[in-house]
Every structure is written in structure tokens, then in C-alpha cells.
Design a protein around this motif. Structure first.
Motif, mmCIF file in Angstrom:
data_model
loop_
_atom_site.group_PDB
_atom_site.id
_atom_site.type_symbol
_atom_site.label_atom_id
_atom_site.label_comp_id
_atom_site.label_asym_id
_atom_site.label_seq_id
_atom_site.Cartn_x
_atom_site.Cartn_y
_atom_site.Cartn_z
ATOM 1 N N HIS A 144 40.425 40.823 36.004
ATOM 2 C CA HIS A 144 40.792 39.909 37.077
ATOM 3 C C HIS A 144 41.847 38.882 36.671
ATOM 4 C CE1 HIS A 144 38.889 38.849 41.215
ATOM 5 N NE2 HIS A 144 40.190 38.962 41.277
ATOM 6 N N ASP A 186 35.389 32.731 39.522
ATOM 7 C CA ASP A 186 36.613 32.823 38.717
ATOM 8 C C ASP A 186 37.320 31.478 38.612
ATOM 9 O OD1 ASP A 186 35.988 35.462 38.361
ATOM 10 O OD2 ASP A 186 37.493 36.245 39.726
ATOM 11 N N ASN A 233 39.714 36.780 32.448
ATOM 12 C CA ASN A 233 39.280 37.262 33.765
ATOM 13 C C ASN A 233 38.315 36.304 34.462
ATOM 14 O OD1 ASN A 233 37.270 37.830 31.865
ATOM 15 N ND2 ASN A 233 36.527 39.631 32.976
HETATM 16 CA CA LIG Z 1 36.473 38.102 39.307
#
Ligand SMILES: [Ca+2]
Ligand SMILES: [Ca+2]
Ligand SMILES: [Ca+2]
Ligand SMILES: [Ca+2]
Ligand SMILES: [Ca+2]
Ligand SMILES: [Ca+2]
Ligand SMILES: [Ca+2]
Ligand SMILES: [Ca+2]
Ligand SMILES: [Ca+2]
Ligand SMILES: [Ca+2]
Ligand SMILES: [Ca+2]
Ligand SMILES: [Ca+2]
Lengths: 328, 328, 328, 328, 328, 328
Positions: free
Chosen positions: C134, C163, C174
Motif C-alpha cells: 500500500h 494507514d 505500507n
Molecule cells: Ca492499507
């Protein structure tokens, strides 16, 4: 003659016929090499069809009949959801249809013959076929038609696919059974109901063929909105008005791949086990339903917990619960 | 004395007690070899019960207490579904009940004693047991009863099975705990509520026994129609009127096998993880609930992603979230 | 210049451009080493981002772009749920962003540049990024912003996590992309909608940060009550009023671990595949949505049936179905 | 009486007794529930011992007897290395010793009785036991001694471990059989030869006990220098001078873990399958050898190819080849 | 005409033809749909034969040609054991022989034709076939004979089996290729050398057939005593005196199952990878050897590390090293 | 200062310091967060190096230090092959070198510093490093050189690869450590001995570089002919004449893939576990050997039996047995 097309299973359960809480293994009678099953009175006849050489992609679905039988020890005969004990049904396991290792056409023909003779020699038994890949359904229904040439047969299909591929491409594979039956005049497209289609797993020409031949399909999204059981009920009701006999064919790839790692063609977004069980019970209830099969389950690809094989057996037993609970 | 029946875990986490975002590993206090936990104030006492030799079929559920602890690093103490931070609960991990390798009766007895002394020495701590197979529940509740002889105890059981097998057959296996408790006068059948039964996994004689002893059960099909949380709420409400203390026992085989490959007896058609979590949160909310266990999770059979072990930990934490959120 | 930041895939499909029932492999055009794709008219541009060295825990998500392409043979271009054939979209696979093996910052910068040049050189193509972990989303959106400095960008995030970790801890992993974008002034917190949070997978300080910066989130429990599609619809509607362009980022760990064994951070209690597909279709429908990515799928941890990889491809195709079906 | 201690297997092969190229399944006669095997003339009697609750660590070795039988279909009776056809031996599969699920002592006692009665009722049959964990060997030899109280018995053990743990610790586990036999006066330490020890898998106190009781051991490193077959030959020769009857016990953990993933205690650096086969053939050749067992093979942990189970069957057959080829 | 019997692979590598350290993927030229390979000068022609429907038991060996090609990225062209760089050989990958999905006889015939035309159209190229199950060898050699009717052909076979089953039973399966060739007069039994037989994997009637037709075999035990390389050298020398051309066929089940989990019929006690490599290098050295195949490797059953597929590629490359190092 | 570069492990064993038969877990002292290890007298210092972001292909070798420690419970301290009890060595586990998640250069620098300070602060301790990928060796030796600038260091490398890739390509990956050391003037090529090369796993330009810089290598084929132990003995002898201190680096991919499924780069045809153990014992015996590491073992890819992790621990212990048995 039926026994010419059969071979007994290599293993047999030792049945405990005196227990009060029988397992499926204690209940189903397994015919041996002498096939002396004609004394009769059988309600259900189980036929193993260990053929998957005819599968487009590599498949060990030929191993499911054996794996199916081995899993019987994990199931009681009593379904507490419905308070139904299956042991009151008299079930005969005929063993497997004889297969040839390199002549697929002969194997296919054996299947047709086995079903035809089964219906002739055991006319009162409800045939349940344990596949094998989906190509076998074309032959089982052909045999059924041969035994009952005057009957109009309809199909209730649980599947992620239409199975309408062109036979000219590679012959009678597992992608073709419905088309085979239509093109051979055994079934009319309008008498086929497919439940479970979704997503990107059928090309547009197959849909076109389906429409051209009036094959009915209810996508899984639609079925979920209405409820799987209600969807099956309506399909069966509609079919019942049109045909004499409904054949239920369950391609286990209708299940979501998370529930069916052991079905090579299962996909994300498919049915949960729970949904399928609701559907097959409903199908079993209908008095018009006269035969059933389970196909495309490949035990060699199952998880170590045998999740898919167990789902296959559970599906079989739940269908029989419907059969048992039919209104008199 | 409690410590006589315990042994510390072989591994211990190094806790970071200063982090603002604690993981479960930073939060739960693990008692060491000296078992100096009496300084007190514990809200929750965790007891590992590493016994699965008593399981009918091969089980590594004895390994779950250790696997459970090792998975703590993957969970925050904060449950954002409910805005609840568990770190405000004071949780003591007592280690494991001592087991004998070849004398199952002695192991069972140790469990009874451990629970009895736990309630005597840590009377304000809510006991949570991490099994082991389901045979341990019979002993945990026996110990609870011994510590509170005057209290009527009820059971809320999440299970695919009734656990009412006959003890005369093979002694106190994982198939017998509820029957053991009824036959030993520790629990009344009418004070047992089982949620999760379905399909072909209980013989008819067990159902007959359940009815004879007024054991209550709500099948999963029925529970789904009503909603799992609502089903639990009603069961707890009914139990609350009858008993002084409710024991919640979670046999992880209540989960669908697709969600619980690491539970030897899980089956198709069972609960999803989501459904179980909804149910155990609801159970935790009730002030009558006074002890809980999780059993039959075998980490040696889990998927490489440890899906089942993680579900076990999540179940434990979600239950505690209910406990934390009880109305004052 | 875009081609400076790209490298072709090692394998290429041989496309059958004449079949009436194309597979995805026959439809998507794969740019080779010469990258002569500027002749144009592309509707969709696919960009592989094979970076997962930046993942907090070990991840092989860098292998997903390749696995994604290899799975194309199993999907038709025709989505029968919506009667939509994707083959009418002109799709270009650009290959992968060039990565450096030991200089993560340089790899990250390459991603920003690739997206910036992609939007400059192929302004009419809708970019779809296939990750990678990510962390790449932060750079893809940075590149998008660099190409459209005047546009306000919003984010629709499917994720089990916020996040929003602190970049000071271990740099741009990530766990940080949304925070990176907020702290670099590329996105405003109020223009982020996160769908899928549940349970114990986000610390309380991250929630505090989310609230402080007005990041929006709808937990999975809430989304399920309302329906996933309806939840997405509302989030998109709200975002559409505030921003010029919505970026959809799909962290595959939003799926339940039973459906996504091949996503290292997936958890129990997450979305089913079916739910995610409903959500992404809805997202694709919105004309404000201008870019999309799929991240954190690690094919090296998938089941032998490739259940998770197949779900990734299906998610991609279903999103495109929404894009295709946008109202004129 | 022997049959009181036995139960038939749940499954039975359908034997093809007319084939010219019999498989092992066609050759071995499996006793059914009536156990009418006394008509006699049996050369070999196979006894399944499905006990592994007594194992220190979790073991599914209880499942090996069944897995062993299921693998018979993959082996011919003809050993072409030696030009020997085993079908000339008359082999009876007695089924399994009855086990109790929670009373390990009773299970152990049943094993002793079964072996004792086997030798009394089938005095001319060579007993081969298929375990189960290694604790069963102590009882099998106890039963053998009870049947032949006047005979001095020696042991040839293939093992990575000495099996001399203290019985006071946790009773008669799989770590104790040799010590059990020494301490119960059934065997003298000097009449035990252990082949296969290596590395870090036996504590120093066990070595001290071995030396104190004159237990003989040849490490695998030494055996490899001399050759496994020659090492066995010498051990058998030395034992033959001292005892009346040699019992061969094969703990499959003597194999290198690469060859035996399905043996919980196998280790790196152990024997290859090839080496073990050379050794057991040599052992079988000796006329002094009068009984044999195979233990600790856990099929639930085997690879999907069943590499370890197949090695177990091959070991059994190769030993019998030695027996068949004994000099007249 | 050759191209009528071929189809290109679905995937193709993008070759880096400028690197100084080429991988196998950069070196082998893959023919596309136009098959314009006649410009010539090829030293080696690789032919994929994706047929395993003809296998007695379920086999995915049809997938090996594709898996074989995908693994090329992990191998350099340089063999440092012999200081030999294969890149000096000009290698053409012809793609795969066209297969029919349900007509095995037609597939078999296509193989014969492909080999015949290959030798006619590319007479200077050394054919290497990548199977497929062992039934394909019968057809490959038939095609070779058709191209060279005047040449006496011999076979060097690495195998655990004799492959002399009766064709009358189930037609030309993988158990029959050598018998097929003998019975069709294409090969004389005395010109077959089999290396690798051991244990219980060939019935006595097959041995009798072998003796009757003077088929030569050296068991693995004997070969190990002499050394695998020396054994091959002697077999090749003997064959060289009798025949014009030696065909080397490598059934990967000659490997021990620990080294070849991905070969359905591999067994314990077989060759190590190291031994096989020594043997095939030696075979490649002989100027009489004129064609080679590798069969029965099923990548769908391989370990996650692809141990068996890698062994297959390594075997191919090592054989070519021998070919490259032939004395001028 | 050493402690600035370290972090303690997350888990710690509870050591039983009173048992007479200690396991490795009871013997090695694990430094905690306070790192108060300077009281001294340590013979061996173990340093975990959890870095594999620097690996060319995806690697979880960063997880080996933790997996290594968790496996200690399965090993005694007593090596019966040599009658050596390691418990007489005083071993300190320092924990792990601190790693940064996205700055590989900083992680590499930490390794250099940790080794430098280790040798300065614990000058009498023999450092054993547990990796991580092979890039760490370059830094460990750099640190060693920094601590002993005047000493000439030699390398004994067990590896399938030369590790001489060009640093200009992708920086200091696991393909470059030996070249890094040569190009940075820390090691001379002629003082490197590589044992284990075979087959197609090193390009010709790497061999050219090796020759140009006089790097010594003995292929596995050659080493097998001479014997692994003898080969090591000769290499060590030759190195001992040239250098002051030998560093032994063991890339576990030197093992055959059948023995090391959990090493991403292991290949067919490599060493058996037995051969590697013979080699490392011999290496440990030499008084010139002053440091050692084990790299490239990825426990996330191991078999369920943890075959590779166990081999890693066994290798470590066997090397220490050599160290313990050095002549006074
Ligand atoms: Ca994520
Ligand atoms: Ca179908
Ligand atoms: Ca289908
Ligand atoms: Ca239970
Ligand atoms: Ca249960
Ligand atoms: Ca996430
Ligand atoms: Ca033992
Ligand atoms: Ca042992
Ligand atoms: Ca063969
Ligand atoms: Ca073979
Ligand atoms: Ca290396
Ligand atoms: Ca290496």
C-alpha cells in the motif's frame, strides 16, 4: 444388462447394522462383485462415474466417487435441521461405471448404458450419480431418456457455467453437456434452468446460444436477492408444468472458491455452502425430480481438512432429505 | 492451592508497557514460574488447558493455548467497532494447567482443581479458559461448581454438536461434557442452550437424550433467520431468569469449515466468523455470564495464514469487549 | 518521459484477436520493450507496481502484477451479471514501473514519475495500478496530483486499516500512505473515505489522528447494515461534492481471511468476495472516479487454487464493468 | 482369547485373488468381525495398534494402521531387487487392537494381551505390528515374553532416540519403551542394539543410563562408514549369540526429515529411505528375528504425495522379503 | 507438414538477447503462430507434448511443457561443473503438439506426425520432447522411425517401471510404451536398456515379458554399486554396437519421491537428483544418442518451491551439456 | 556502543537452569531490553540479523532469527556423535540488530556497527550471526575488519552461488557480498574459498570475475569425490596459511532443494543435510575460524514439519561442536 457396465469399488465399509445412531457408512449398502442387488425395494441407487479425462483442464474428479464413499464415516443419517432420519430410505451403492483408460467415447457410452439399464432393472430406485466431470451428465440423461423415451425431461442446473460450448471444437468435454443434449434432441433448451451464473466465466456467444435456444438462467446476484430456496422453488414449479421428469445436476463449481478449493473451476463470488444446501433441499422436495448428479469435485485438490469432499457428501445427504420429506 | 496445578508457558512476550497503541502482547500480564499474581485486582484470568489426548479423533487442540499467545502480536487492544479499549481491563495469564502425558484422569482432575482454586484465590477475576478439547469444559464447570456450590450454573454453548455421548462408551471424551455435567448433577439439562447445530452431525439418540433432559437447542438455520445476536440475547435472557451464573463455552467447530480449516470437527454449512463474533459479543454483555472457554481449535491443522488461530484470538477479544461494555 | 520509468513484463501472452469469445488475455494489449503505445485511443492504462520491500512485514505483493497477468486466461471479457462486454474498452498494459532492489526511495520516486507522465502522455486513459504494497498508493496519488496540480483529489479506500501510521517511525511503509498524502498536502483528510475497518487492527492513536484530520470511515459492521453498495454510493456522492477527482484504492486485506489467504494482513470478520465485488462495481460507476489501484495481494502465499489471485483479477474486471457502464 | 482384544478395520479391500500380478491388497487376507482365522497356516500376522495418545507431543500415528492398509494398492507383491515374490507367504491382517479413548493404561494392557494370545493362538505366525507410537513396543514385547517366558529376547532398534526416559516423569510414553522393558525385567540392556542415533536428540543422562545398562548403540555416522547392511548384520550376529529371539522395532523417525515429513520426530541428518531399506532387508534375513514393528509414522502430517506412508509400506514389504529369503 | 501439428505456447518470454549472462529464457527461441523456423541451423528442437489424459492414474503431466518454459528464468546457460556454455547451441522451441480434448487416439497420432515431420523438415536438429505422460514416447519413437525407416533404434530408459503392460487391457496408456514399440515392430526388446527399477513396482508377468523379449534392465541397487554414470556408459556402449540411433527417455518417476513429490508415480528408494544428473550427462555425451524426452512430471502436484519442475529443467540442461561436450 | 544497535527479541524462553538434560532453550542466555551482558565470560555471542528487503527475489529470511530461537526446544545440548556437551560453552543471545523498514542502507550500516562494537565490547566472544539474506555478510565482515583493521580476513563460503554480482546494477543485494568485500578492499579474492557451486546458477561473467580476482571455488561434484569434510579441511588449511582469521559463511541454498524447501534459492543437486553437517563440523574445528553466519533460510516457505528451520539450528549446533572440540 446393468452389471456388465459396473465394477465394484476397491474398498468396502464394514457396516455396523445394529447401532442405534448409524453413520452413513452403516446405512448405505454397497454392491459387491456379484451385484446381487436385484432382490429390490431400493429407494435410491448410487452410481459412481469416475471419468474426468474428458475435462478441458486437468481434473481428478474421477477420484470423487471413492473419496465420497470414504467420507461416509463422518456423517450421521439423521438431519436435525428437518428432524429427518435418512435411514428409512433404502439406499444401494452400485459401485462405479466401468471406464476405459484411453477410449473416452467408450467410457461415455458405458455411462449411457448404465443409466438406461439402471432405470430398466431398478425402475423404482431414484438414481444419484456421483461424478466425474460434467460431460457425464449428458450421457446420464441420454440413458434416462433411452429408458423413458416418451418422457419430456427438464434440467435444474446449479453451475457457474452454461455448458453450451460447441461440440465441434474438442468433442464432448465438460463444457458441452447441455448443448449435447439439446443438439441430440434429448432436451429442449427451454426446459433447462441454470442457477448460479455470475461474472466473467461465460463468453458472449454462449449467452447468445442460450437465448437462441431459450435456456433459462437466473444469475446468482438475482437468486440472492430473491433467496436461493425461493429461486429454486420457482424454477422447479415452472419446470414442473412443462416436463414429466426433472433431472437435477449440481456442478460443485457453483460454490465460491473459498468454500470449494477442491473444485478446479470454482470462482470467487460463488455460492456459500449454506446457500447451496438450502437450494438442493428445496430441489429434493419436488415430486417431479427424478434423478440427480454431483460433478466436478476433485478431491486431489481439496484442502487437508477435506472441506470440499465433505461439502459434496453433505449436499448429497441434504438433497436426499428433501426427497425423503416429499409430501405423500 | 492454585499454583500447584499450574505451569508457566515456555515462552513469554517482552511487554512494551509504554506504548500508546498497545498490542495484546503488551497488555496481558503473563505469570511466571513464581506465580506471584496475588497482588490482585485482576479483572480477567486466562487459563491455558493443553489437553487433547481425550479427543475421540486425533487432535492437536492441546497446542492452542501456546498458539493463542503467540498470535497476540497481531491484535491491538482497541476494538473500533465499539470504540472500546480493552487495555482498561486488567488481564492475568496464569499459564497452563499441568497435564500428565499418559494419565488422562489425572489431567482432568487437575483442571477441576485449577478452576476451583482460581475462583477461591482470585474470586473477582473472570475466568477465561483456552482449550484443549471439549472434555475440559466438564471439568472447568465442575471446578466452578465446587467453588460456588450454592449457585445454579447455566451453559450457553456454541457448537455443531450436542456433546451428549454416553460416558460408558469411552469415558470422558470431547463428545461427552454436557452429559457428564448433567449426570454428575452439576448442571440441569434445561439450563443448557446450544446454538449452532445443523445437518448430519448428531445421532438421533443424542437428540432423544437432549429432549429427555430438556436441553435447549436452536439450530443454525433458525438462528440465522432470527439473527445470531438476537438468538444469543434471547437465550441469555431466558437463562438469566433461571440461573445464578452463565458459563459460555465456544466449540470452534461451530464455524463453517471454510472459516475454520484448523478445527478438526468443523463442517460445511456452519457459522461465518462474522456471525460468531456477533454472537460472542452479545454473550459477553450479560452480567450473568461469569466464565468462558474456547475449545477444539487445533493450530497444527491451520492454514499457513493461521486463519483459524486468528479467529480464536479475535473471538476471545470480542467476548471481552462485551464484558467491558456491560452496563454498570 | 513515461517510458524511462517502465520495463516490460518478462512474459507476454500470445493474443488471439479473432476469437468471438475473447479471454482477458486476448483483449488487453501488452506494451513491449519499445513502448510504442502513443498511437493512442486507450481507455484504460494498466500499470504494474512490483514493490513490497517497503512492507512492514514480509510481503510478496511485488509478485502480484505478474500473477495478475498470468491469471487472465481464466476470465472472459463478458460480465453476464450486467450484460457488459469489456472488450469494447481499449486497454493498454504498460508493463511495470522500474524498481531498484536496494533503494526504496528511488523506487518510490519512480512510481510518482510514472503516474505523472502517464497522465501527461496518455491524458485520456484511466490509470489502474496493480501493486505492490500500500505504500505505492501515496506515490501514485502524488504523481496524479503533479499531473493535475489544480485538482482536488479525494480517496475511496477499501481497507481493514487506516494507514495513518507515523512516517517518523520507519519511513513510508505500507502503514502510512494516507498520512503521507495528508502531511504532504496532497490530500485533505476530510476527502478520504475508508470502508471496511473492523475489530482490533488499528490502534487508538490512529483513530485519534483520523478524527483530528477529519478522515471519514465507515466500519464494516455499519456498512453491512446499510449494504456495501449503498455505503459506497453514499461515500462517492459525498466525495463528489467536495473533490474534482476520486481515487479508489483497494487494499485486498479488506477481505475476510477465509476469502483471502493470500493477503498477509487479511483478518477474520472481513468482507466476502461477493461484498467487495458489489462495492467496487458501484465505485466504478461514478464519473468522478479517475484512477484506481489494487494492493497488498501476495500470490506467494495464495492457496494452490489461486483463490486470492483470481479474486484480485475479478475485482479489477468488476470495477471496469462499472466504468464501462457509467451513464453517458 | 485373541479376538477379545481385536476389532476389524472399518474398510476392507475387495481382493482380486485371480490376477497374475497381485497387488499387496490382493494378497493379504483381512480378518473380518468374525475373526475366523484359526484355520491356520499363516506365515505372517499383521496387527494394527492405533494408539498415539501416549505420545509426548501431538501425534496421529494412531492413523497409520489404516493409512498403511489403504496404500496396499500401490505395491506389487513382487520384489525385483531380489527376484522374490511375497505372495508365497500367507499373510493375515488381524485388524486392530481395541483401544479405549481415555484410559491409556487399558489400551496398553490390551496390546500386551493381544500379542500374548496371538503367539498362543497363532504360534507359527510371525507377528508384525503396525503402530501407533513407540510406547506400544514395550507392550508388544511384554506380550511376547508372556507367551514365551523362558526365552531371552533381544531388540534391534532403528531409531533417532534411545527411548530410555524415566517412567516416573509422565508414565509409559513413546520416550520410554526400552527403559520400561529393562526396568520390568523383560529385556536386558545388553541385548538391545540401537542403530541410527545422531546429533542433539538425546540428553546426556539418557546416554549415561544406556551405558549403565550396557545398551548398545551404533551412531548413524559410524553405521554409514561401515555400511548400513553390514552394521545390521554384525548387530544381528552379536545378538544371535546372546538371545533366543530378536525383536526388530523400526521407529520411522530414524529417517531424515526430508524423507519423512510425516514422522513428527524425524530430524535432519537421518537415514535415507534407501539406507533404511537396506537395513531392514538384512534384519529380515536372520532366522533369530521373530517379530517386528513399525512405529511413529503419522499420516496426518504426510506430504500430499504420501511419501512417508509409502515408505512405511515399502519398509514392511522389504523386511518380509528378507524373511522370505532366509536360508532354509 | 510440421506446422499443421503444432500450436504455439500461450505465453512467450521477452528475450534479452544482449545480456552477457543469458538465462535460458534469453537463449531459447520460441516459435510463434507463424512457425517461421525453417531458416534453419537449429541444433536442438524442443517439442512440448501436453498429453496426460492417457495416464492410468490422474496426471497433470500435460502441464509440464508450460511449467518447464516458465522455469527458464531461474537457470543460466552456463554449466560450471563442466565449464560449458549452452548458449553456443542454437535451440528452437517449436511450441506444443496439438491435442484433442476427448479423442486420445488423434492426439497420439498427432505426436507421431509431429516427430516425423520434425525430422523431415529440421533434419539436423536434435529433438527433445517435453511430456506429457509416458504414452507419448511410443508415438515419438514411431514418428522417428517413420522418418528414418532404415535405422535400427535403441532405447535408454530411466524409469521405475518397465512400461510393458498389455495394450489389450486399456489401450496405449503410460504403462505400455515399450510394449507398444516392440509389438509394432519399431523396436527390438534387446535394444532397450532400463535403468532404475527397484522394489515392488512391477508385477512378475511384466518381468517375464521383459525376459521373453530380452529387454535389458539394471536395477537401481546394481547401478548404485557400479555408479550411475558408469552404468549408463556401459549401457550406451552396448547399445551403440547394436543400433543406429539411441533414444533416451527419462521417466521422472525414477527419482526418489523425496526428490520428486511432483511425479505421481515416484517412489521411495529411487534416485537422488544428483544421481540422475550424473546419468543424463553421460547419456548426452554419446554420439549415437539422437533424441530425448522427459515425461511424467506433474507440476500441479509439485511443492510450493517447485522442486520437481526445477529438477526437470536441470535434467534437460544437463543432458544438453553432454550433447554439447561430445567429442568432435 | 553495541546496545544502540540492538533490540531484544519479542519472545523469550523461560529457561530451566536446573535440568540435567538441558535443551538449547535452557542453555543460551537471551539478553533483554537492558542488555546487561557485559559481566562477561561469554564464549559465543549470537546476533540476529533480520534483514531480507535487500534480497533480489522475495525473501522472508528476515524471519529466521525468530524461527531459529523458537526451534531451540527441540534440541538437546549434547551431541552424541562426538560425545560433546555444548552446555560447557557460555552462549549469549544478543537479540537482533535494529532494522529500518524503508532505509536499507541504514539497516546495512547498523549491521556493520553492531559487529564492530560486538568485537570491541565482547572481544573474547565468538560471533555467530543468524540472517537475513546474504547481503548481511558483507557488513558483518566489514564490521569485523573495522574492529581488527590489522588482520587479514579469509572467507570459507558454503554456497550455490559466487555472490559476485555487480553492485552498480541494484546496489548491495544478496547477490553481491563477496564482490562488495573485494571492491571495498576488505577481503582479497584469493582468500575466499567457495564450496558447493554446481550446475546452471552462476553466469559466465561471474566466473570470469572470480578468476580475475583469484577467488577459489571447489564445485560440489569435486567436493563429493574428495569428501566434503576433507574438502573443507584442505580449504581451511590453505586459508590458514594466508590469513589471520577465517570467517565461515553458510548460505543455506547450498543444500539440495529436497532438503531445503524453505530456502528460496536452493536447487536440485545440492548438498544433503548430512554432507553440510560434516562440512561445518570440520570448519568449526579450526582455531583460525573466528566468526560464522547462516543466511538465506526463509522459514515462511518451510514445510509444515519445519524441516529447513531444524536443519538451520542443527547446522549452528554442529558448527559449535567443532568449536568446542578444537585442540587446546
Ligand atoms: Ca492499507
Ligand atoms: Ca458445468
Ligand atoms: Ca461449471
Ligand atoms: Ca463440543
Ligand atoms: Ca463440536
Ligand atoms: Ca490494510
Ligand atoms: Ca523411539
Ligand atoms: Ca524416535
Ligand atoms: Ca514409464
Ligand atoms: Ca514410471
Ligand atoms: Ca549467497
Ligand atoms: Ca546462494
Amino acid at each position: 444388462m446393468l452389471r456388465n457396465y459396473l465394477e465394484p469399488t476397491q474398498f468396502a465399509w464394514r457396516r455396523d447394522t445394529e447401532t442405534k445412531d448409524p453413520k452413513v457408512k452403516d446405512w448405505i449398502f454397497q454392491a459387491g462383485g456379484d451385484f446381487s442387488f436385484n432382490e429390490g425395494g431400493w429407494d435410491i441407487a448410487v452410481l459412481g462415474v469416475p471419468l474426468s479425462r474428458s475435462s478441458i483442464s486437468v481434473s481428478g474428479a474421477s477420484e470423487f466417487p471413492e473419496a465420497f464413499r470414504r467420507a461416509w464415516g463422518g456423517f450421521s443419517t439423521y438431519n436435525l435441521d428437518y428432524g429427518t432420519d435418512l435411514k428409512e430410505l433404502k439406499v444401494l451403492d452400485l459401485g462405479n461405471v466401468k471406464m476405459h483408460f484411453t477410449d473416452i467415447a467408450r467410457s461415455h457410452d458405458n455411462i449411457t448404458q448404465a443409466m438406461k439399464y439402471l432405470k430398466e432393472e431398478l425402475p423404482d430406485a431414484f438414481p444419484v450419480s456421483i461424478g466425474g466431470d460434467h460431460s457425464v451428465t449428458a450421457r446420464l440423461i441420454s440413458g434416462l431418456k433411452a429408458a423413458h423415451p416418451g418422457k419430456e425431461i427438464g434440467i435444474l442446473q446449479f453451475d457457474t457455467h452454461l455448458d453450451l460450448r460447441d461440440l465441434a471444437d474438442h468433442g464432448p468435454t465438460n463444457g458441452t453437456p447441455i448443448r449435447y443434449l439439446i443438439e441430440n434432441g434429448i432436451i429442449q433448451g427451454k426446459n433447462v434452468f441454470n442457477i448460479g451464473l455470475h461474472g466473467f466465466f461465460n463468453g458472449q456467444t454462449l449467452l447468445a446460444y442460450a437465448k437462441e435456444h431459450s435456456v433459462n438462467y437466473i444469475t446468482l446476484r438475482e437468486a440472492r436477492k430473491k433467496g436461493i430456496a425461493e429461486t429454486v422453488r420457482e424454477a422447479v414449479a415452472e419446470l414442473s408444468e412443462r416436463v414429466d421428469l426433472i433431472y437435477v445436476t449440481i456442478d460443485m463449481d457453483v460454490l465460491d472458491i473459498a468454500f470449494a478449493q477442491g473444485v478446479p473451476a470454482s470462482t470467487p463470488g460463488g455460492m456459500s455452502s449454506h446457500e447451496l444446501l438450502e437450494g438442493v433441499y428445496e430441489a429434493g422436495l419436488s415430486g417431479k425430480v427424478g434423478a440427480m448428479d454431483i460433478v466436478c469435485l476433485d478431491p486431489t485438490k481439496d484442502t487437508p481438512a477435506l472441506a470440499t469432499v465433505k461439502t459434496g457428501v453433505y449436499t448429497f445427504l441434504t438433497f436426499l432429505t428433501g426427497v425423503k420429506n416429499r409430501e405423500a
